[in-house]
Design an enzyme around this catalytic site. Structure first.
Site, short mmCIF file in Angstrom:
data_model
loop_
_atom_site.label_atom_id
_atom_site.label_comp_id
_atom_site.label_asym_id
_atom_site.label_seq_id
_atom_site.Cartn_x
_atom_site.Cartn_y
_atom_site.Cartn_z
N THR A 167 0.89 -1.15 0.00
CA THR A 167 0.00 0.00 0.00
C THR A 167 0.92 1.19 0.00
O THR A 167 2.07 1.06 0.43
CB THR A 167 -0.77 0.00 1.33
OG1 THR A 167 -1.39 -1.25 1.51
CG2 THR A 167 -1.81 1.09 1.41
N ARG A 195 -12.49 -8.66 -2.66
CA ARG A 195 -11.78 -8.62 -1.38
C ARG A 195 -11.35 -7.18 -1.07
O ARG A 195 -10.75 -6.51 -1.89
CB ARG A 195 -10.55 -9.51 -1.44
CG ARG A 195 -9.65 -9.49 -0.18
CD ARG A 195 -8.50 -8.52 -0.30
NE ARG A 195 -7.53 -8.60 0.80
CZ ARG A 195 -6.55 -7.74 0.99
NH1 ARG A 195 -6.40 -6.72 0.17
NH2 ARG A 195 -5.72 -7.87 1.99
N GLY A 197 -9.00 -4.99 1.52
CA GLY A 197 -7.98 -5.06 2.57
C GLY A 197 -8.29 -4.05 3.65
O GLY A 197 -9.43 -3.59 3.80
N ASP A 198 -7.27 -3.71 4.41
CA ASP A 198 -7.45 -2.74 5.49
C ASP A 198 -7.55 -1.31 4.97
O ASP A 198 -8.13 -0.44 5.62
CB ASP A 198 -6.30 -2.84 6.49
CG ASP A 198 -4.93 -2.66 5.84
OD1 ASP A 198 -4.77 -3.02 4.65
OD2 ASP A 198 -4.02 -2.15 6.51
N THR A 218 0.66 -1.06 6.38
CA THR A 218 0.89 -1.73 5.10
C THR A 218 1.11 -3.21 5.40
O THR A 218 1.39 -3.59 6.53
CB THR A 218 2.13 -1.17 4.38
OG1 THR A 218 3.28 -1.43 5.19
CG2 THR A 218 2.02 0.32 4.15
#
Ligand code: GLY
Length: 309
Positions: A167, A195, A197-198, A218
């Site tokens: 990221t 999906r 991610g954070d 990250t």
């Protein structure tokens, strides 16, 4: 109040621009958005924007978020396809909508509505590597039926660290003493379609509070989601812990995770006094990040602190 910028090594194409803007008095949101746009457009950064690795279907899905530490207004987009600058679409969510996050078709619809720049984010090299994976890993029978095949088993390959899991994260304390954060990513290579991610999850991938500080992650986003890592770091500071101790607590939370995906995760943080800390948990290699402080001149690279298990 000493201005400060922390970004990770993926931030290389944008760190100079963001630092220059902060030095000239720009607000954190503007400076962060400008820096991240440069990262998103740089095809040498393989885990963000154009040039990011695709999902299992060979489609690039992008996630981004930005948060204003004064108001806690945020804007996030998830699984956005076909646009060059998810960070600017996220910023527009913050500024133009009563919502905080849009995903998939809704995010793309909104991007079109605001005139965001369209792009084919699947560069030829990503397409070549994806096709090679497809030919080597998908059975001839499934190749015939593609894409109408079960993907869950193939999804196990989403955890291949060779294919990228990063990221770009930007944290700033600007000339007005305001703290902001922004992040952008293509997420994991070969991820299951849809999906997230954070990065687009405020509190997991990033958080900012002008009264205390900011944090962003990250690496393995699934871990930051489970532990609410970015919000936790800022909340630990609010509860009276120093930045150092707040990050220690967040690491402790991560080390208590059992099952699921456990891989490398890197925590980036700043506090309102201009201190910072960047720590990687489960890292196999030495990593670096960019630091710029008012009076420093140019941003410079620093080694990430590694926490051994
Ligand atoms: N940290 C980026 C992701 O997991 O998507």
């Amino acid at each position: 109040m000493a201005r400060i910028l922390v970004t990770n090594s993926e931030g290389t194409p944008g760190v100079g621009e963001t630092a220059t803007m902060l030095a000239a008095g720009a607000g954190g949101l503007d400076a962060i958005e400008a820096g991240i746009r440069l990262v998103e457009a740089d095809t040498s950064i393989r885990t963000v924007g154009k040039g990011g690795w695709p999902n299992l279907l060979g489609e690039v899905e992008l996630d981004a978020a930005i948060i204003d530490g004064n108001t806690f207004r945020s804007g996030a987009v998830g699984a956005l396809k076909g646009y060059l600058h998810p960070i600017s679409v996220a910023r527009a969510v913050l500024e133009r909508l009563p919502h905080e996050m849009l995903v998939g078709e809704g995010a793309a619809r909104f991007a079109g509505e605001i005139g965001a720049e369209r792009a084919n984010n699947l560069i030829p090299d990503s397409e070549r590597v994806w096709r090679q994976w497809f030919e080597e890993n998908v059975s001839p029978a499934d190749q015939e039926k593609w894409p109408d095949v079960p993907l869950a088993q193939l999804c196990q390959q989403a955890i291949d660290p060779e294919k990228g899991m990063d990221t770009t994260v930007f944290l700033s304390l600007d000339g007005k003493g305001e703290i902001m954060a922004g992040v952008s990513t293509s997420g994991w290579a070969w991820k299951y379609p849809g999906r997230l991610g954070d990065s687009p999850i405020i509190g997991a991938g990033c958080y900012a509070d002008t009264k205390y500080g900011a944090a962003a992650c990250t690496g393995a986003g699934e871990m930051a989601i489970r532990a609410g890592t970015s919000r936790a770091i800022v909340l630990y500071m609010k509860m009276g812990l120093s930045l150092e101790r707040a990050v220690d607590e967040a690491i402790d939370d991560l080390l208590r995770l059992r099952g699921g995906l456990i891989q490398r995760i890197t925590l980036h943080s700043i506090d309102r006094d201009g201190r910072h800390r960047v720590v990687a948990v489960n890292a196999q290699d030495q990593l670096s990040y960019w630091l710029w402080r008012e009076g420093d001149g140019e941003p410079h690279a620093e080694p990430v602190e590694l926490v051994a298990l």
